[in-house]
Scaffold this motif. Structure first.
Motif, PDB file in Angstrom:
ATOM      1  N   ILE A  37       0.833  -1.204   0.000  1.00  0.00           N
ATOM      2  CA  ILE A  37       0.000   0.000   0.000  1.00  0.00           C
ATOM      3  C   ILE A  37       0.869   1.256   0.000  1.00  0.00           C
ATOM      4  O   ILE A  37       0.508   2.275  -0.582  1.00  0.00           O
ATOM      5  N   ASN A  38       2.043   1.179   0.614  1.00  0.00           N
ATOM      6  CA  ASN A  38       2.955   2.326   0.589  1.00  0.00           C
ATOM      7  C   ASN A  38       3.600   2.478  -0.790  1.00  0.00           C
ATOM      8  O   ASN A  38       3.925   3.598  -1.197  1.00  0.00           O
ATOM      9  N   GLU A  39       3.777   1.378  -1.501  1.00  0.00           N
ATOM     10  CA  GLU A  39       4.256   1.473  -2.881  1.00  0.00           C
ATOM     11  C   GLU A  39       3.217   2.194  -3.735  1.00  0.00           C
ATOM     12  O   GLU A  39       3.563   2.987  -4.613  1.00  0.00           O
ATOM     13  N   ARG A  40       1.943   1.933  -3.469  1.00  0.00           N
ATOM     14  CA  ARG A  40       0.885   2.650  -4.189  1.00  0.00           C
ATOM     15  C   ARG A  40       0.907   4.140  -3.836  1.00  0.00           C
ATOM     16  O   ARG A  40       0.682   4.995  -4.695  1.00  0.00           O
ATOM     17  N   ALA A  41       1.170   4.461  -2.567  1.00  0.00           N
ATOM     18  CA  ALA A  41       1.300   5.864  -2.158  1.00  0.00           C
ATOM     19  C   ALA A  41       2.477   6.514  -2.872  1.00  0.00           C
ATOM     20  O   ALA A  41       2.387   7.669  -3.326  1.00  0.00           O
ATOM     21  N   LEU A  42       3.588   5.791  -2.986  1.00  0.00           N
ATOM     22  CA  LEU A  42       4.736   6.296  -3.739  1.00  0.00           C
ATOM     23  C   LEU A  42       4.359   6.565  -5.193  1.00  0.00           C
ATOM     24  O   LEU A  42       4.745   7.589  -5.768  1.00  0.00           O
ATOM     25  N   GLU A  43       3.596   5.660  -5.781  1.00  0.00           N
ATOM     26  CA  GLU A  43       3.182   5.828  -7.177  1.00  0.00           C
ATOM     27  C   GLU A  43       2.329   7.081  -7.347  1.00  0.00           C
ATOM     28  O   GLU A  43       2.493   7.827  -8.316  1.00  0.00           O
ATOM     29  N   VAL A  44       1.428   7.340  -6.405  1.00  0.00           N
ATOM     30  CA  VAL A  44       0.616   8.561  -6.469  1.00  0.00           C
ATOM     31  C   VAL A  44       1.522   9.782  -6.453  1.00  0.00           C
ATOM     32  O   VAL A  44       1.378  10.699  -7.271  1.00  0.00           O
ATOM     33  N   ALA A  45       2.477   9.818  -5.523  1.00  0.00           N
ATOM     34  CA  ALA A  45       3.387  10.960  -5.420  1.00  0.00           C
ATOM     35  C   ALA A  45       4.240  11.110  -6.676  1.00  0.00           C
ATOM     36  O   ALA A  45       4.430  12.230  -7.180  1.00  0.00           O
ATOM     37  N   VAL A 177      -4.166   6.514   0.772  1.00  0.00           N
ATOM     38  CA  VAL A 177      -4.652   5.895  -0.453  1.00  0.00           C
ATOM     39  C   VAL A 177      -5.125   4.473  -0.187  1.00  0.00           C
ATOM     40  O   VAL A 177      -4.651   3.815   0.738  1.00  0.00           O
ATOM     41  N   SER A 178      -6.046   4.029  -1.012  1.00  0.00           N
ATOM     42  CA  SER A 178      -6.560   2.668  -0.892  1.00  0.00           C
ATOM     43  C   SER A 178      -5.931   1.781  -1.965  1.00  0.00           C
ATOM     44  O   SER A 178      -5.192   2.250  -2.831  1.00  0.00           O
ATOM     45  N   GLU A 179      -6.292   0.510  -1.930  1.00  0.00           N
ATOM     46  CA  GLU A 179      -5.770  -0.462  -2.889  1.00  0.00           C
ATOM     47  C   GLU A 179      -6.288  -0.225  -4.295  1.00  0.00           C
ATOM     48  O   GLU A 179      -5.838  -0.867  -5.240  1.00  0.00           O
ATOM     49  N   SER A 180      -7.235   0.684  -4.475  1.00  0.00           N
ATOM     50  CA  SER A 180      -7.779   0.987  -5.801  1.00  0.00           C
ATOM     51  C   SER A 180      -6.840   1.831  -6.639  1.00  0.00           C
ATOM     52  O   SER A 180      -7.080   2.007  -7.833  1.00  0.00           O
ATOM     53  N   ASN A 181      -5.797   2.369  -6.041  1.00  0.00           N
ATOM     54  CA  ASN A 181      -4.822   3.161  -6.787  1.00  0.00           C
ATOM     55  C   ASN A 181      -3.915   2.242  -7.597  1.00  0.00           C
ATOM     56  O   ASN A 181      -3.774   1.061  -7.278  1.00  0.00           O
ATOM     57  N   PRO A 182      -3.270   2.795  -8.626  1.00  0.00           N
ATOM     58  CA  PRO A 182      -2.433   1.962  -9.504  1.00  0.00           C
ATOM     59  C   PRO A 182      -1.272   1.291  -8.770  1.00  0.00           C
ATOM     60  O   PRO A 182      -0.770   1.802  -7.772  1.00  0.00           O
TER      61      PRO A 182
END
Length: 195
Positions: A37-45, A177-182
């Motif tokens: 989930i933190n990798e997804r947060a990184l992707e958003v940033a 962010v949730s798991e729905s992010n890329p």
């Protein structure tokens, strides 16, 4: 825009997890990775940075000394810098202590946006991002499935059981962010060499 992404290292989700019988804590002696989930947060940033080349992305973690590989991966993915908060006195810290320590570290950076995952796979508390927002006296938007950031605000859509909810907040802010992010991007060869 300055963005801090909270990164937590956890035991690999594909490996077997065990508890230390002495402490009652998760045994972290095996393979440890950045929580998905933190990798997804990184992707958003990093996606925000892709759209705005002046954006700065900083990975922040509170962890024991064995977190270097995870921070190198965050740098290889495209983060500009990383901060590692480490103190043996923080071993076994609960959500309250974790939020207070991370908030103090965030204050030193003074970001426009803090991005976190909605909950870690090793704790499942899901409360640290909102506690950080409270410590920093800024808004919090949680469980976002999509995110839109402007120079003065952040907005997004939260998926609920019965529909969706559109939310917005002025910057600075904390979002989770949730798991729905890329899914996160793979580190580039150039990024790996630079890290």
């Amino acid at each position: 825009m300055k963005i801090v992404v909270l990164v937590k290292q956890v035991p690999d989700t594909w490996g077997e997890r065990t508890l230390d019988s002495t402490t009652g804590w998760v045994n972290r002696d095996g393979d440890n990775v950045i929580d998905e989930i933190n990798e997804r947060a990184l992707e958003v940033a990093l996606s925000i940075k892709d759209a705005d080349k002046s954006a700065e992305v900083i990975a922040l973690t509170m962890a024991p000394d064995n977190v270097a590989d995870s921070l190198k991966k965050a740098l290889a993915m495209g983060c500009d810098s990383a901060i590692h908060v480490s103190d043996p006195a923080l071993a076994g810290a609960d959500a309250s202590v974790t939020a207070a320590v991370l908030s103090a570290a965030i204050r030193t950076v003074n970001p426009d946006l803090v991005i976190a995952g909605n909950e870690s796979t090793d704790g499942r508390g899901g409360i640290v991002p909102s506690m950080i927002a409270e410590h920093l006296h800024i808004g919090h938007l949680g469980m976002l499935a999509s995110i839109d950031v402007s120079s003065s605000s952040v907005s997004g859509i939260r998926l609920l059981e019965d529909g969706t909810q559109e939310v917005t907040c002025s910057l600075p802010a904390v979002i989770s962010v949730s798991e729905s992010n890329p899914d996160a991007r793979f580190p580039s060869f150039k990024g790996i060499m630079g890290a």
